[in-house]
Design an enzyme around this catalytic site. Sequence first.
Site, PDB file in Angstrom:
ATOM      1  N   ASP A   8     -13.060  21.592  -0.351  1.00  0.00           N
ATOM      2  CA  ASP A   8     -13.710  20.321  -0.733  1.00  0.00           C
ATOM      3  C   ASP A   8     -15.094  20.663  -1.292  1.00  0.00           C
ATOM      4  OD1 ASP A   8     -13.930  17.078   0.882  1.00  0.00           O
ATOM      5  OD2 ASP A   8     -15.181  17.883  -0.722  1.00  0.00           O
ATOM      6  N   GLU A 107     -10.909  17.936  -4.187  1.00  0.00           N
ATOM      7  CA  GLU A 107     -10.271  18.543  -3.014  1.00  0.00           C
ATOM      8  C   GLU A 107      -8.929  19.149  -3.386  1.00  0.00           C
ATOM      9  OE1 GLU A 107      -9.578  16.045   0.457  1.00  0.00           O
ATOM     10  OE2 GLU A 107     -11.127  14.717  -0.315  1.00  0.00           O
TER      11      GLU A 107
END
Length: 346
Positions: A8, A107
């Site tokens: 992320d 992500e």
Amino acid sequence: MRIVIHVDLDAFFAAIEERERPEIRGKPVIVGADPKAGRGRGVVSTCNYEARKFGIRSGMPIAVAWRKCRTAVYLPVNFELYEAVSAKIMQILKRHADRFESWGIDEAYLDVSKRAGSYDRAIKIAKAIKAEIRQKEKLTCSIGIGPNKLIAKIASGFKKPDGLTVVRPSQMLEFLRPLNPLVIPGIGPKTAAVLRDLGITTIGQLRRLRKTELSEHFGKVGIWFYEAARGIDTSPVQEVWIIKSIGRQHTFERDTRDIKLLYAQIKEQAADIHSELVGQRFLYRTVTLTVRYQDFTTIQRSKSLATPTQSIELIAGVSKELLALALRDPRKIRLIGVRVSRLIGH
Ligand code: TTP
Ligand code: MG
């Protein structure tokens, strides 16, 4: 043995802006709606970690952010740029995975079971990913490594920014025990509030509830909470990336019932949505109009079509029909949003 990595990016939109503008580095940076000296009406998309020290967060009204930090650098959202950077990062990540799944703009999950074979080797891969993204894209990310997607995802959020958190199968239950149930995907503020009323504020405490109790309180998704609390997640890392809907929304400068303004907004959103449909090669079957009234009451009205279409006229036409229903209510309108869904590729 399964080993999953979750990546992320840190403060994604804001970090890209900082990268592009050396003069703002180190200052609080807020990306989102125009604050208009405290009279702005949209929200914060994201902000860098300097701005987070002032209590500013994604989704917060921009006017509230302004009150917390007037001296921050406020920037509009430049989606095109972020999409382009995202695409490059996804290409980098893909090369480090046996199987790959991008999840939103910043992500991704990487199944590295085969190529790593051990947690030690998975850590080496994670470090190589960080180095490559730093070198090629001048950005930092946080990484979680675990035996499945759930644990990897929770681990990547455990230490931010620039974190690397490894949770081996033997450490999984201990890792989860003190955490807030909110870290489990699917548990939002409403569920968390119900749990709090039951005296549950940690995942360890969540394990005290039987499966039947959880499904009584929360229905089917209660079974997921039961398993997640024990670190169980068998969902595979899959390459497919399904876009479920495409939409736009707009908050007006002043609450309004002016039909010209409302129609102009619908027209603009329909045009935006249509160009995305064409770009992604999708047809839609359902049009949904969201209306938020001046008192923040929000309604959604949908209409489905008999056959899938890409028609821009129908997006606008159906939205206007639905708007007519919403205007039966005498309240002024604060926000209007058009969305198409039930998409199919062609
Ligand atoms: P996140 O990964 O949730 O946030 P982030 O990358 O900005 O910060 P973090 O370091 O905590 O990961 O979301 C990715 C991007 O998505 C974010 O940069 C901006 C956008 N976004 C919004 O536009 N609105 C939102 O409410 C959220 C949560 C994100
Ligand atoms: Mg992020």
